[in-house]
Enzyme design. Structure first.
Site, PDB file in Angstrom:
ATOM      1  N   HIS A  53      49.099  32.231  40.482  1.00  0.00           N
ATOM      2  CA  HIS A  53      48.884  30.939  39.802  1.00  0.00           C
ATOM      3  C   HIS A  53      49.310  31.057  38.352  1.00  0.00           C
ATOM      4  CE1 HIS A  53      45.161  33.006  38.787  1.00  0.00           C
ATOM      5  NE2 HIS A  53      44.831  32.047  37.925  1.00  0.00           N
ATOM      6  N   HIS A  55      48.014  30.634  35.269  1.00  0.00           N
ATOM      7  CA  HIS A  55      47.243  30.973  34.068  1.00  0.00           C
ATOM      8  C   HIS A  55      47.860  32.144  33.299  1.00  0.00           C
ATOM      9  CE1 HIS A  55      43.357  28.832  35.584  1.00  0.00           C
ATOM     10  NE2 HIS A  55      44.179  28.020  34.946  1.00  0.00           N
ATOM     11  N   HIS A  58      47.572  35.830  33.980  1.00  0.00           N
ATOM     12  CA  HIS A  58      48.230  36.300  35.211  1.00  0.00           C
ATOM     13  C   HIS A  58      49.750  36.272  35.084  1.00  0.00           C
ATOM     14  CE1 HIS A  58      44.537  36.212  37.828  1.00  0.00           C
ATOM     15  NE2 HIS A  58      44.140  35.606  36.726  1.00  0.00           N
ATOM     16  N   ASP A 134      42.587  34.160  41.452  1.00  0.00           N
ATOM     17  CA  ASP A 134      41.270  33.742  40.958  1.00  0.00           C
ATOM     18  C   ASP A 134      40.606  32.737  41.892  1.00  0.00           C
ATOM     19  OD1 ASP A 134      41.771  35.340  38.799  1.00  0.00           O
ATOM     20  OD2 ASP A 134      42.015  33.709  37.354  1.00  0.00           O
ATOM     21  N   HIS A 172      40.003  39.691  38.944  1.00  0.00           N
ATOM     22  CA  HIS A 172      39.069  40.059  37.871  1.00  0.00           C
ATOM     23  C   HIS A 172      37.953  40.966  38.382  1.00  0.00           C
ATOM     24  CE1 HIS A 172      40.376  37.261  34.641  1.00  0.00           C
ATOM     25  NE2 HIS A 172      40.774  36.505  35.652  1.00  0.00           N
TER      26      HIS A 172
HETATM   27 ZN   LIG Z   1      43.055  31.770  36.645  1.00  0.00          ZN
END
Ligand SMILES: [Zn+2]
Length: 260
Positions: A53, A55, A58, A134, A172
């Site tokens: 994704h 973000h 990442h 995530d 994470h």
């Molecule tokens: Zn994320």
């Protein structure tokens, strides 16, 4: 069988390196430095970048890594990914460039609108593997930044339906905090208490708690357990209202966790 190695980044991110011989692909390189240090230390070459994704934690290292070597960047079709060379979505089957390993793509919206997961099912992986960014965490799930609770519940249900022995590689190290919430939701679930002790011992020794397995998540992750009568009852008590659907129970748990 590839080695799948956690590269710690920022305060609690994992970049996953998939190593086969003298090459490695990386999943979600938010920072180039730990990837470069790993490649230099092992004297191996980067062969590809996979992205779940958009973000920044990442994707932030992608452009920097491409300066050393132009490698394929495989990422979700419905999001803007720097340097992307192959846009993928639900049902795609892709070969990890340079490694000869196949991955299936699943759309798992909720955390972000176009979030994808990569699932390895072939025997070459040495057992099924899941790279889920995530969306599903060990004992938890991502926040709903762009999607609805219904979307996230569907996405998590699709991941929960993967084989029990699927190894879960998420983005994470949130496991201990997630297990504190799991214990608040299910104080009488012995699997949660037992897991908390086991994961705490790993962290005390500086080890990652990952990968998890789908079986472990089904036993202990409250966000996969919204169908359980006990979980529904405690979510209703906390929300102060009846929750008609499993997705409503999930939504109430997510709201509760946001303020936990
Ligand atoms: Zn994320």
């Amino acid at each position: 069988m590839p080695a799948i190695i956690p590269l710690a980044a920022f305060s609690d991110n994992y970049i996953w390196a998939i190593r086969e011989g003298v090459r490695a692909a990386v999943v979600d390189p938010g920072d180039a430095a730990p990837v470069r240090a790993f490649l230099d230390r092992e004297r191996i070459a980067l062969s590809a970048i996979l992205v779940t994704h958009h973000h920044g934690d990442h994707t932030g290292g992608i452009v920097d890594l491409l300066r050393d070597r132009a490698v394929p960047v495989i990422g979700p079709a419905r999001e803007a990914i720097p340097g992307r060379t192959l846009a993928v979505g639900d049902g795609a089957r892709v070969e990890v460039p340079g490694l000869g390993l196949m991955l299936d793509v699943l759309d798992i919206p909720g955390h972000t609108a176009g979030h994808v997961a990569f699932v390895g099912r072939d025997a070459a992986w040495g057992g099924p593997v899941l790279f889920c960014g995530d969306t599903l965490f060990a004992a938890g799930c991502g926040r709903l930044f762009e999607g609805t609770a219904d979307e996230m519940w569907r996405s998590l249900s699709a991941l929960a339906a993967l084989p029990d022995d699927t190894r879960v590689y998420c983005g994470h190290e949130y496991t201990l905090a997630n297990l504190r919430f799991a214990a608040a939701v299910e104080p009488s679930n012995p699997a949660v208490a037992e897991r908390a002790a086991r994961e705490r011992a790993k962290r005390d020794h500086g080890l990652p708690t990952l990968p998890s397995t789908i079986a472990e998540e089904r036993r202990t992750n409250p966000f996969l357990r919204a169908r359980e009568a006990r979980v529904r009852a405690v979510a209703e008590a906390h929300a102060g209202r009846r929750l008609a659907r499993d997705a409503d129970v999930f939504a109430a748990l997510r709201d509760w966790k946001n303020a936990f």
